[in-house]
Motif scaffolding. Structure first.
Motif, PDB file in Angstrom:
ATOM      1  N   GLN A 117       0.826  -1.208   0.000  1.00 42.69           N
ATOM      2  CA  GLN A 117       0.000   0.000   0.000  1.00 42.69           C
ATOM      3  C   GLN A 117       0.858   1.255   0.000  1.00 42.69           C
ATOM      4  O   GLN A 117       0.542   2.232  -0.696  1.00 42.69           O
ATOM      5  CB  GLN A 117      -0.928  -0.013   1.223  1.00 42.69           C
ATOM      6  N   ALA A 118       1.940   1.255   0.762  1.00 38.47           N
ATOM      7  CA  ALA A 118       2.813   2.422   0.837  1.00 38.47           C
ATOM      8  C   ALA A 118       3.424   2.766  -0.514  1.00 38.47           C
ATOM      9  O   ALA A 118       3.712   3.933  -0.809  1.00 38.47           O
ATOM     10  CB  ALA A 118       3.916   2.187   1.866  1.00 38.47           C
ATOM     11  N   LEU A 119       3.608   1.753  -1.363  1.00 42.60           N
ATOM     12  CA  LEU A 119       4.230   1.953  -2.666  1.00 42.60           C
ATOM     13  C   LEU A 119       3.207   1.992  -3.807  1.00 42.60           C
ATOM     14  O   LEU A 119       3.602   2.051  -4.980  1.00 42.60           O
ATOM     15  CB  LEU A 119       5.264   0.851  -2.911  1.00 42.60           C
ATOM     16  N   GLY A 120       1.929   1.943  -3.463  1.00 41.19           N
ATOM     17  CA  GLY A 120       0.881   2.049  -4.469  1.00 41.19           C
ATOM     18  C   GLY A 120       0.766   0.840  -5.376  1.00 41.19           C
ATOM     19  O   GLY A 120       0.398   0.963  -6.548  1.00 41.19           O
ATOM     20  N   VAL A 121       1.080  -0.338  -4.848  1.00 43.96           N
ATOM     21  CA  VAL A 121       1.046  -1.565  -5.637  1.00 43.96           C
ATOM     22  C   VAL A 121      -0.060  -2.470  -5.094  1.00 43.96           C
ATOM     23  O   VAL A 121      -0.248  -2.578  -3.876  1.00 43.96           O
ATOM     24  CB  VAL A 121       2.401  -2.297  -5.578  1.00 43.96           C
ATOM     25  N   ASP A 122      -0.809  -3.099  -5.998  1.00 41.83           N
ATOM     26  CA  ASP A 122      -1.950  -3.936  -5.624  1.00 41.83           C
ATOM     27  C   ASP A 122      -1.463  -5.256  -5.024  1.00 41.83           C
ATOM     28  O   ASP A 122      -0.952  -6.128  -5.737  1.00 41.83           O
ATOM     29  CB  ASP A 122      -2.820  -4.195  -6.859  1.00 41.83           C
ATOM     30  N   PHE A 123      -1.632  -5.405  -3.735  1.00 44.30           N
ATOM     31  CA  PHE A 123      -1.184  -6.603  -3.028  1.00 44.30           C
ATOM     32  C   PHE A 123      -1.860  -7.855  -3.564  1.00 44.30           C
ATOM     33  O   PHE A 123      -1.253  -8.928  -3.632  1.00 44.30           O
ATOM     34  CB  PHE A 123      -1.490  -6.428  -1.537  1.00 44.30           C
ATOM     35  N   ARG A 124      -3.120  -7.741  -3.966  1.00 44.95           N
ATOM     36  CA  ARG A 124      -3.875  -8.914  -4.404  1.00 44.95           C
ATOM     37  C   ARG A 124      -3.376  -9.474  -5.724  1.00 44.95           C
ATOM     38  O   ARG A 124      -3.622 -10.631  -6.033  1.00 44.95           O
ATOM     39  CB  ARG A 124      -5.357  -8.559  -4.527  1.00 44.95           C
ATOM     40  N   ARG A 125      -2.671  -8.663  -6.509  1.00 51.12           N
ATOM     41  CA  ARG A 125      -2.199  -9.109  -7.824  1.00 51.12           C
ATOM     42  C   ARG A 125      -0.709  -9.436  -7.821  1.00 51.12           C
ATOM     43  O   ARG A 125      -0.100  -9.544  -8.889  1.00 51.12           O
ATOM     44  CB  ARG A 125      -2.477  -8.016  -8.876  1.00 51.12           C
ATOM     45  N   ARG A 126      -0.115  -9.571  -6.643  1.00 47.40           N
ATOM     46  CA  ARG A 126       1.337  -9.697  -6.574  1.00 47.40           C
ATOM     47  C   ARG A 126       1.848 -10.962  -7.265  1.00 47.40           C
ATOM     48  O   ARG A 126       2.949 -10.955  -7.834  1.00 47.40           O
ATOM     49  CB  ARG A 126       1.812  -9.633  -5.123  1.00 47.40           C
ATOM     50  N   GLY A 127       1.085 -12.050  -7.239  1.00 47.04           N
ATOM     51  CA  GLY A 127       1.522 -13.273  -7.906  1.00 47.04           C
ATOM     52  C   GLY A 127       1.580 -13.103  -9.411  1.00 47.04           C
ATOM     53  O   GLY A 127       2.578 -13.458 -10.063  1.00 47.04           O
ATOM     54  N   ALA A 128       0.504 -12.541  -9.983  1.00 50.77           N
ATOM     55  CA  ALA A 128       0.471 -12.318 -11.432  1.00 50.77           C
ATOM     56  C   ALA A 128       1.532 -11.316 -11.853  1.00 50.77           C
ATOM     57  O   ALA A 128       2.172 -11.457 -12.910  1.00 50.77           O
ATOM     58  CB  ALA A 128      -0.919 -11.839 -11.848  1.00 50.77           C
ATOM     59  N   MET A 129       1.751 -10.296 -11.023  1.00 50.96           N
ATOM     60  CA  MET A 129       2.789  -9.310 -11.336  1.00 50.96           C
ATOM     61  C   MET A 129       4.171  -9.952 -11.329  1.00 50.96           C
ATOM     62  O   MET A 129       4.998  -9.670 -12.201  1.00 50.96           O
ATOM     63  CB  MET A 129       2.737  -8.160 -10.326  1.00 50.96           C
ATOM     64  N   THR A 130       4.419 -10.806 -10.373  1.00 52.86           N
ATOM     65  CA  THR A 130       5.718 -11.471 -10.295  1.00 52.86           C
ATOM     66  C   THR A 130       5.970 -12.302 -11.545  1.00 52.86           C
ATOM     67  O   THR A 130       7.071 -12.271 -12.122  1.00 52.86           O
ATOM     68  CB  THR A 130       5.787 -12.350  -9.036  1.00 52.86           C
ATOM     69  N   ASP A 131       4.963 -13.052 -11.992  1.00 52.88           N
ATOM     70  CA  ASP A 131       5.125 -13.868 -13.191  1.00 52.88           C
ATOM     71  C   ASP A 131       5.465 -12.995 -14.401  1.00 52.88           C
ATOM     72  O   ASP A 131       6.389 -13.304 -15.170  1.00 52.88           O
ATOM     73  CB  ASP A 131       3.851 -14.672 -13.464  1.00 52.88           C
ATOM     74  N   GLU A 132       4.719 -11.905 -14.572  1.00 53.41           N
ATOM     75  CA  GLU A 132       4.955 -11.043 -15.732  1.00 53.41           C
ATOM     76  C   GLU A 132       6.301 -10.338 -15.624  1.00 53.41           C
ATOM     77  O   GLU A 132       7.050 -10.244 -16.609  1.00 53.41           O
ATOM     78  CB  GLU A 132       3.833 -10.018 -15.860  1.00 53.41           C
ATOM     79  N   TYR A 133       6.620  -9.834 -14.444  1.00 52.40           N
ATOM     80  CA  TYR A 133       7.873  -9.097 -14.279  1.00 52.40           C
ATOM     81  C   TYR A 133       9.084  -9.990 -14.521  1.00 52.40           C
ATOM     82  O   TYR A 133      10.095  -9.547 -15.088  1.00 52.40           O
ATOM     83  CB  TYR A 133       7.945  -8.475 -12.889  1.00 52.40           C
ATOM     84  N   LEU A 134       9.023 -11.248 -14.095  1.00 50.85           N
ATOM     85  CA  LEU A 134      10.130 -12.163 -14.360  1.00 50.85           C
ATOM     86  C   LEU A 134      10.323 -12.368 -15.861  1.00 50.85           C
ATOM     87  O   LEU A 134      11.457 -12.453 -16.351  1.00 50.85           O
ATOM     88  CB  LEU A 134       9.896 -13.505 -13.672  1.00 50.85           C
ATOM     89  N   THR A 135       9.221 -12.448 -16.595  1.00 50.58           N
ATOM     90  CA  THR A 135       9.315 -12.564 -18.048  1.00 50.58           C
ATOM     91  C   THR A 135       9.993 -11.335 -18.643  1.00 50.58           C
ATOM     92  O   THR A 135      10.878 -11.439 -19.506  1.00 50.58           O
ATOM     93  CB  THR A 135       7.923 -12.748 -18.659  1.00 50.58           C
ATOM     94  N   VAL A 136       9.589 -10.151 -18.183  1.00 53.89           N
ATOM     95  CA  VAL A 136      10.198  -8.911 -18.669  1.00 53.89           C
ATOM     96  C   VAL A 136      11.696  -8.896 -18.367  1.00 53.89           C
ATOM     97  O   VAL A 136      12.530  -8.583 -19.240  1.00 53.89           O
ATOM     98  CB  VAL A 136       9.509  -7.691 -18.040  1.00 53.89           C
ATOM     99  N   ILE A 137      12.046  -9.212 -17.140  1.00 53.51           N
ATOM    100  CA  ILE A 137      13.446  -9.149 -16.717  1.00 53.51           C
ATOM    101  C   ILE A 137      14.319 -10.076 -17.552  1.00 53.51           C
ATOM    102  O   ILE A 137      15.393  -9.683 -18.036  1.00 53.51           O
ATOM    103  CB  ILE A 137      13.550  -9.472 -15.214  1.00 53.51           C
ATOM    104  N   THR A 138      13.888 -11.314 -17.740  1.00 53.48           N
ATOM    105  CA  THR A 138      14.707 -12.262 -18.485  1.00 53.48           C
ATOM    106  C   THR A 138      14.802 -11.879 -19.957  1.00 53.48           C
ATOM    107  O   THR A 138      15.840 -12.115 -20.595  1.00 53.48           O
ATOM    108  CB  THR A 138      14.172 -13.692 -18.334  1.00 53.48           C
ATOM    109  N   ARG A 139      13.757 -11.279 -20.524  1.00 51.51           N
ATOM    110  CA  ARG A 139      13.853 -10.800 -21.912  1.00 51.51           C
ATOM    111  C   ARG A 139      14.851  -9.658 -22.026  1.00 51.51           C
ATOM    112  O   ARG A 139      15.643  -9.599 -22.975  1.00 51.51           O
ATOM    113  CB  ARG A 139      12.472 -10.361 -22.417  1.00 51.51           C
ATOM    114  N   LEU A 140      14.822  -8.749 -21.075  1.00 55.59           N
ATOM    115  CA  LEU A 140      15.768  -7.630 -21.102  1.00 55.59           C
ATOM    116  C   LEU A 140      17.199  -8.112 -20.926  1.00 55.59           C
ATOM    117  O   LEU A 140      18.134  -7.564 -21.521  1.00 55.59           O
ATOM    118  CB  LEU A 140      15.404  -6.607 -20.033  1.00 55.59           C
TER     119      LEU A 140
END
Length: 315
Positions: A117-140
């Motif tokens: 909440q302090a960082l303005g990120v949706d806690f409920r979507r953290r799993g889906a965000m992690t999956d997508e962000y890992l894909t982004v990171i490895t592509r970069l």
């Protein structure tokens, strides 16, 4: 076996000098790994466990890469959804280059809703965000011109620099004890990194990982648990004793149990975290020294860091 130390980048005693001392001392003793942990914000819930200074993990790794030369460095674990993946990919790739290819990228979803909440990120979507962000990171990390259009991140024609020193990027360790952590480790050819597991929890995870990996036609992930380190002068009562807590003989027996499960890497955490029973209220200089003494005793009486063997007597 490979052995690592969880270096405290937090507490009343934390300082550049103490980070250097811990990292160089771990390297001198022959440990293979030195890992730092992560909190990006300290709202009231986080302060219940970490009420004092907390150094940002990527900045701490940059410092450690400059004061060490051979020991591998990493995170245990960085909370992926709290930072934009373009930032994370570049930061980790840069540190990997600065360190000569010594970084391990330990990741997790985090469990503190107030921090999200302090960082303005949706806690409920953290799993889906992690999956997508890992894909982004490895592509970069693959370099070149990269575009991405996802639910949480979107960009067009970014030049992905620098490329990590390690081909394909640093090894990915996935924290967490639930099946999604195992799935992420398998999807990214990574390692499962449970924190303070029980033997029963490890056995359940090993079984689940084997099933998930077989269903995808790939090998099961490696396992690198982070366990406690608290050495007592006499044996502690069984059962219910945490892994890594007890007499020299009990801890040696724990390590033999882990070796029997073909676990090749173990990270020791000597900190008496506030959520442990009878933990001190502050990581003072005296507490920091006591924790380091446990690492020294571990290396002299329980493990052989040169040979990767367990030398303590067993029960």
């Amino acid at each position: 076996m490979r052995f690592g130390v969880s270096i405290p980048n937090y507490g009343a005693a934390v300082s550049p000098e103490r980070l250097t001392f811990w990292a160089q001392g771990s390297e001198r003793l022959g440990f293979d790994l030195a890992l730092v942990t992560d909190h990006l914000a300290q709202p009231p819930d986080v302060r219940q466990a970490y009420p004092e200074d907390f150094y940002e993990c990527f900045a701490a790794l940059t410092h450690l890469s400059a004061v060490t030369s051979t020991i591998r460095l990493g995170t245990s674990v960085a909370v992926i959804p709290l930072r934009h993946p373009v930032h994370v990919a570049r930061a980790i790739a840069t540190i990997d280059r600065l360190s000569g290819g010594r970084i391990i990228f330990g990741i997790g979803v985090g469990g503190n809703e107030q921090e999200y909440q302090a960082l303005g990120v949706d806690f409920r979507r953290r799993g889906a965000m992690t999956d997508e962000y890992l894909t982004v990171i490895t592509r970069l990390w693959a370099g070149g011109h990269v575009s991405f259009a996802g639910e949480f991140a979107a960009f067009d024609d970014l030049l992905a620099t620098p490329v990590p020193k390690q081909q394909g990027g640093p090894p990915i360790w996935v924290g967490g004890g639930a099946k999604p952590a195992l799935r992420r480790a398998i999807a990214h050819n990574g390692t499962w990194h449970p924190v303070f597991p029980t033997l029963d929890g490890l056995d359940a995870g090993i079984r689940d990982a084997a099933v998930l990996a077989e269903s995808r036609g790939v090998p099961a992930p490696g396992i690198a648990p982070r366990i406690r380190l608290s050495i007592s002068a006499t044996s502690l009562p069984e059962p219910g004793r945490p892994l890594g807590v007890g007499s020299v003989e009990q801890i040696a027996a724990d390590l033999h149990e882990l070796a029997a499960r073909t676990i090749e890497t173990i990270v020791f955490d000597p900190v008496q975290h506030p959520f442990f029973p009878d933990a001190p209220p502050s990581r003072t200089a005296a507490e920091d020294a006591r924790e380091w003494d446990a690492v020294e005793q571990l290396a002299s009486e329980i493990i052989d860091t040169d040979g990767g063997a367990i030398r303590g007597r067993t029960l």
